[in-house]
Design an enzyme around this catalytic site. Structure first.
Site, PDB file in Angstrom:
ATOM      1  N   ALA B  72       0.856  -1.275   0.057  1.00  0.00           N
ATOM      2  CA  ALA B  72       0.218   0.002   0.162  1.00  0.00           C
ATOM      3  C   ALA B  72       0.834   1.249   0.120  1.00  0.00           C
ATOM      4  O   ALA B  72       0.589   2.366  -0.478  1.00  0.00           O
ATOM      5  CB  ALA B  72      -0.922  -0.070   1.201  1.00  0.00           C
ATOM      6  N   CYS B 327       8.022   6.270  23.807  1.00  0.00           N
ATOM      7  CA  CYS B 327       9.314   5.732  24.681  1.00  0.00           C
ATOM      8  C   CYS B 327       9.747   4.223  23.636  1.00  0.00           C
ATOM      9  O   CYS B 327      10.694   3.930  23.662  1.00  0.00           O
ATOM     10  CB  CYS B 327       8.988   5.088  26.018  1.00  0.00           C
ATOM     11  SG  CYS B 327       8.684   6.558  26.855  1.00  0.00           S
TER      12      CYS B 327
END
Lengths: 318, 386
Positions: B72, B327
């Site tokens: 895609a 994080c």
């Protein structure tokens, strides 16, 4: 780039076994209370630190005896696994040390203690940032214990917190090694090699100093110091300093041009005569015998030296 | 350890039937379909079957083009850069509209085009993490070349009103593209009912193989190719045909469409069961209204528990999920979708996405609920902010 970077996604692969163990089972997690302090015969110290950009928050508890020795340390942390592991190791490192000794513990000490083998980092570079929180909270605890302002404990300006690289170190590295790019700074000092926030504005967290600015300002200062102060500048120099300046301009502006055609030149002497400066050169390589060496090339060299140093320079091939 | 895979918005297990269908095309029927000899021609019937399955799956007209691509990302790049070369570079039009929660392959390509001088409108999402057709209407100008709005969002599962936006664009004579990667196999995608001009999809998101995707181009539309070369795909997308991939994608599409009802009932039931159980933990927030989402996705934020830490605990128990936490990213950048929905720092660091598939079982969901609840209790006990 390394093949690992082409594959990507190897964050967790790069955690040491010790980091993983402490993420799973942080033995110093929890709180210390006034009762604990009384039982141990010390004073309770509690400090909080929040890293806004990370959404992280850590609270450190100490019991400190009258001689200033830390008898016990615990922490609580809202943070990722490496933040938890760092806080846990940091608590271990505090115990048995005096408050003054603890004040010297840095995130680099914490990371080193989390390594499985001496020369393999415990966490990938960008996660060094998580250990900074452990350092910051110790500083807060020290300030709290001593009843002083945090700024009283700051002895140097740290630009890269992950690698604890100071402003002074970075400026020295730029000057001594004539560094010209941020990549060079990172290569020489490690500043900017971790979370990258300190490289330029717009990174993970806002910083007071950025490498791009430090580089630009230091280079500008260097240029200013090096550039002669107008025609009087060159004239005022000692003969040795004049030769140094001439060599510098030849290196920067002339020799690369000649080298591209396989030629070169040597600076033979510089003499003052009737208020002008006679610069004697000797051609090398392809320049020797080149028809342009007495005309176009010669004028080019003269123009470069006149513009950079003194309009009264005359270049004489010998 | 038995593992549980709840990261189906990232990629899926290839259906064993798909794998079996693909196998003959590696060692046995390996001919290049563009060759004249029998090695090449013998694969034509199977390619035709696969293409028919793709057309049927999207309810595309024979006059429409479905170009097989590598993924895609390639399909999306083809549309955006093709429109740039066809309409924007020469100055015929100057404007593209997109949303703030597109996948990086749309968002970063749009940013690249903005660097080439294209005017870009990036529509923000509302509190339901959605964009309205009205917002698109207000952003349209006479010089708008293309509107690109995803069919369903990868992080939240929220469905966008693409039918309405497609009709609006049709009325206004503006091209409409949708990245339908997260919609295929989860909700019906009927391209006779929804007048999109371009649509992108990727096989590995609906139990097909990785490395193959498709781009639907409405009949008669011009679109400069991204890949120039041979005459494959009618000259619209060059490159030797990925026969095994096309066969696999065709079958995967047929199976996905066949399972749409199952997805809407059984997968939805398991997702709701999981979501209800997680909501009972307390102090949690699910993004996006349930009826506005694809049936397989729940995006949940747990107060006081950082996402990577929770993901770590789940992984230890063999459960695969995904987090939007900064994080856990290479760049420590907060998740763009979370930033876009106006999530505070807390949410931006605590989001966990669980995405189911038709292979997910009730036992897996119940084990996940138990593990998730225990992990939250452990991490909240450590947490300094809870």
């Amino acid at each position: 780039m390394p093949k690992e970077e082409l594959i990507g996604g190897a964050l967790w692969d790069q955690y040491s076994r010790k980091v993983a163990e402490r993420m799973d089972n942080p033995k110093n997690r929890g709180e210390l209370t006034e009762e604990d302090a009384q039982r141990l015969g010390g004073k309770l110290v509690v400090a909080d630190h929040g890293a806004e950009s990370c959404g992280d928050a850590v609270r450190l508890f100490w019991v400190v005896d009258p001689a200033g020795v830390i008898l016990a340390a615990r922490f609580k942390s809202f943070g990722c696994g490496t933040a938890i592991a760092s806080s846990d190791m940091m608590s271990d490192l505090c115990v048995g040390r005096t408050v003054d000794q603890a004040a010297k513990i840095t995130n680099i000490d914490v990371e080193a203690a989390l390594r499985d083998t001496k020369d393999v980092p415990a966490v990938p570079p960008q996660k060094m940032h998580c250990s900074v929180m452990a350092y910051d909270v110790i500083k807060k605890a020290v300030a709290r214990y001593k009843g002083v302002d945090l700024s009283a404990l700051e002895t140097e300006v740290i630009v890269c917190e992950c690698g604890r690289v100071s402003l002074g170190t970075i400026v020295d590295a730029i000057r001594l090694n004539d560094l010209k790019t941020v990549e060079d700074i990172t290569h020489y000092t490690k500043a900017g090699a971790f979370c990258k926030s300190c490289i330029a504005p717009g990174g993970h967290e806002k910083r007071e100093h950025y490498l791009v600015d430090i580089l630009r300002d230091t280079r500008a200062a260097m240029e200013k110091e090096r550039a002669p102060q107008g025609p009087q500048g060159f004239a005022a120099l000692t003969p040795v300093a004049r030769i140094k300046e001439l060599e510098r301009v030849l290196d920067e502006h002339v020799r690369p041009m000649l080298a591209s055609d396989g030629g070169g030149l040597e600076l033979v002497d510089v003499r003052e005569k009737d208020g002008a400066f006679e610069v004697f050169i000797r051609y090398r390589g392809a320049c020797m015998g080149c028809p342009s060496a007495g005309h176009g090339t010669l004028m080019g060299i003269e123009t470069a030296l006149r513009e950079a140093l003194d309009p009264k320079i005359v270049v004489i091939p010998s | 350890m038995e593992r549980i895979y709840l990261d189906n918005n990232a990629t899926t297990l290839a259906d064993p039937k798909v794998k079996a269908a693909m196998e003959p095309y590696l060692c046995d029927r390996y001919g290049n379909p563009n060759s004249l000899h029998s090695f090449g021609t013998e694969v034509h019937p199977d390619l035709r079957t696969a293409m028919n399955r793709l057309y049927r799956g999207l309810n595309a007209d024979d006059e429409d083009d479905i170009l097989v691509t590598s993924c895609a990302t390639e399909s999306n790049n083809t549309v955006l850069k093709g429109v740039f070369f066809d309409l924007l570079r020469g100055g015929e039009k100057d404007h593209i509209i997109t949303t703030s929660v597109e996948h990086p392959c749309v968002a970063n390509t749009c940013r690249f085009l903005a660097g080439q001088g294209v005017k870009l409108t990036v529509l923000p999402v509302d509190k339901d993490a959605c964009v309205s057709a009205d917002a698109v209407r207000e952003a349209l100008t006479d010089r708008t070349a293309l509107v690109s709005v995803m069919w369903a969002n990868n992080e939240t599962g929220v469905l966008f009103p693409v039918a309405e936006i497609a009709r609006l664009c049709r009325e206004r004579g503006v091209l409409f593209h949708t990245d339908a990667v997260q919609a295929i196999g989860k909700v019906p995608v009927d391209l006779r009912a929804v007048p999109v001009d371009f649509l992108s999809l990727s096989a590995h998101k609906f139990h097909g193989p990785k490395g193959v995707g498709a781009l639907f181009v409405r009949r008669g539309l011009k679109l400069s190719p991204l890949l120039h070369g041979g005459e494959q795909m009618g000259g619209r997308r060059a490159g030797t045909l990925n026969v095994a991939g096309i066969v696999g994608m065709g079958l995967a599409m047929e199976l996905a469409v066949d399972h749409l009802a199952f997805e809407d009932t059984e997968v939805r039931r398991l997702r709701d069961r999981l979501e209800d159980a997680l909501l009972r933990i307390g102090d949690v927030l699910v993004v996006g209204r349930r009826e506005l989402r694809v049936p397989n996705t729940v995006f949940i934020s747990v107060r006081g528990v950082e996402g990577e830490a929770l993901l770590w605990d789940l992984n230890k128990a063999g459960i695969a999920a995904s987090t939007g936490s900064a994080c856990a990213s290479e760049s420590l950048e907060a998740n763009p979708v979370l930033k876009a929905i106006g999530a505070g720092p807390e949410l931006a660091h605590t989001g966990i996405r669980l995405s189911l598939s038709r292979f997910t079982t009730e036992a897996e969901i119940d084990f996940t609920t138990k593990t998730f609840t225990e992990a939250v209790a452990r991490l909240r006990a450590i947490s300094a902010s809870y």
